[in-house]
Design a protein around this motif. Structure first.
Motif, PDB file in Angstrom:
ATOM      1  N   LEU A   1       0.811  -1.217   0.000  1.00 27.19           N
ATOM      2  CA  LEU A   1       0.000   0.000   0.000  1.00 27.19           C
ATOM      3  C   LEU A   1       0.847   1.271   0.000  1.00 27.19           C
ATOM      4  CD1 LEU A   1      -2.930   1.019   0.126  1.00 27.19           C
ATOM      5  CD2 LEU A   1      -2.637   1.171   2.603  1.00 27.19           C
ATOM      6  N   ILE A   2       1.914   1.309   0.773  1.00 28.17           N
ATOM      7  CA  ILE A   2       2.741   2.523   0.859  1.00 28.17           C
ATOM      8  C   ILE A   2       3.395   2.863  -0.479  1.00 28.17           C
ATOM      9  CG2 ILE A   2       4.821   3.496   1.921  1.00 28.17           C
ATOM     10  CD1 ILE A   2       3.906   2.252   4.547  1.00 28.17           C
ATOM     11  N   PRO A   3       4.047   1.941  -1.180  1.00 28.87           N
ATOM     12  CA  PRO A   3       4.583   2.296  -2.500  1.00 28.87           C
ATOM     13  C   PRO A   3       3.491   2.676  -3.506  1.00 28.87           C
ATOM     14  CG  PRO A   3       5.658   0.322  -1.715  1.00 28.87           C
ATOM     15  CD  PRO A   3       4.531   0.608  -0.780  1.00 28.87           C
ATOM     16  N   ALA A   4       2.331   2.018  -3.421  1.00 28.04           N
ATOM     17  CA  ALA A   4       1.234   2.379  -4.326  1.00 28.04           C
ATOM     18  C   ALA A   4       0.773   3.810  -4.075  1.00 28.04           C
ATOM     19  CB  ALA A   4       0.078   1.400  -4.158  1.00 28.04           C
ATOM     20  N   CYS A   5       0.664   4.198  -2.819  1.00 25.31           N
ATOM     21  CA  CYS A   5       0.273   5.573  -2.488  1.00 25.31           C
ATOM     22  C   CYS A   5       1.337   6.575  -2.940  1.00 25.31           C
ATOM     23  CB  CYS A   5       0.035   5.710  -0.989  1.00 25.31           C
ATOM     24  SG  CYS A   5      -1.463   4.903  -0.419  1.00 25.31           S
ATOM     25  N   MET A   6       2.603   6.212  -2.793  1.00 22.96           N
ATOM     26  CA  MET A   6       3.675   7.104  -3.229  1.00 22.96           C
ATOM     27  C   MET A   6       3.662   7.262  -4.748  1.00 22.96           C
ATOM     28  SD  MET A   6       6.712   5.989  -0.631  1.00 22.96           S
ATOM     29  CE  MET A   6       7.898   7.124  -1.302  1.00 22.96           C
ATOM     30  N   MET A   7       3.399   6.172  -5.469  1.00 16.94           N
ATOM     31  CA  MET A   7       3.329   6.265  -6.930  1.00 16.94           C
ATOM     32  C   MET A   7       2.139   7.114  -7.356  1.00 16.94           C
ATOM     33  SD  MET A   7       4.443   2.375  -8.023  1.00 16.94           S
ATOM     34  CE  MET A   7       3.318   2.376  -9.363  1.00 16.94           C
ATOM     35  N   PHE A   8       1.013   6.960  -6.688  1.00 14.99           N
ATOM     36  CA  PHE A   8      -0.163   7.764  -7.003  1.00 14.99           C
ATOM     37  C   PHE A   8       0.092   9.239  -6.729  1.00 14.99           C
ATOM     38  CE2 PHE A   8      -4.283   9.615  -5.761  1.00 14.99           C
ATOM     39  CZ  PHE A   8      -4.934   9.477  -6.983  1.00 14.99           C
ATOM     40  N   ALA A   9       0.743   9.557  -5.619  1.00 14.45           N
ATOM     41  CA  ALA A   9       1.068  10.947  -5.295  1.00 14.45           C
ATOM     42  C   ALA A   9       2.041  11.525  -6.325  1.00 14.45           C
ATOM     43  CB  ALA A   9       1.662  11.043  -3.894  1.00 14.45           C
ATOM     44  N   GLY A  10       3.020  10.737  -6.740  1.00 17.01           N
ATOM     45  CA  GLY A  10       3.958  11.188  -7.761  1.00 17.01           C
ATOM     46  C   GLY A  10       3.264  11.457  -9.085  1.00 17.01           C
ATOM     47  N   PHE A  11       2.333  10.588  -9.467  1.00 15.46           N
ATOM     48  CA  PHE A  11       1.582  10.796 -10.693  1.00 15.46           C
ATOM     49  C   PHE A  11       0.742  12.066 -10.602  1.00 15.46           C
ATOM     50  CE2 PHE A  11      -2.489  10.288 -12.904  1.00 15.46           C
ATOM     51  CZ  PHE A  11      -2.029  10.261 -14.217  1.00 15.46           C
TER      52      PHE A  11
END
Length: 81
Positions: free
Chosen positions: A22-32
């Motif tokens: 979940l944490i890397p997915a949230c970071m990728m979403f925030a980066g996008f």
């Protein structure tokens, strides 16, 4: 008792795995989202699309002053019907 401990241990492993995904997915979403928001911004004025640019406050003073004067004259001297 041993069975409950194994079940509890498995639960913690699942929670740890879920958090690790979940944490890397949230970071990728925030980066996008940040990348998507840094695109060009256009302003629609009088039916024309104008590219919005960043400028200092000092550069905007003459434009803002003339717009304030124009808005004042329109509001004060033109009678509403």
């Amino acid at each position: 008792m041993i069975r409950q401990l194994k079940n509890l241990d498995m639960t913690f492993k699942h929670v740890r795995l879920f958090t690790a995904v979940l944490i890397p997915a949230c970071m990728m979403f925030a980066g996008f989202c940040i990348y998507y928001c840094l695109k060009k911004v256009y302003v629609l004025a009088n039916g024309k699309a104008i590219l919005a640019t960043v400028s200092s406050h000092r550069e905007n003073i003459p434009v803002e002053a003339s717009d304030h004067i124009r808005a004042f004259h329109e509001s004060f001297f033109i009678c509403p019907q």
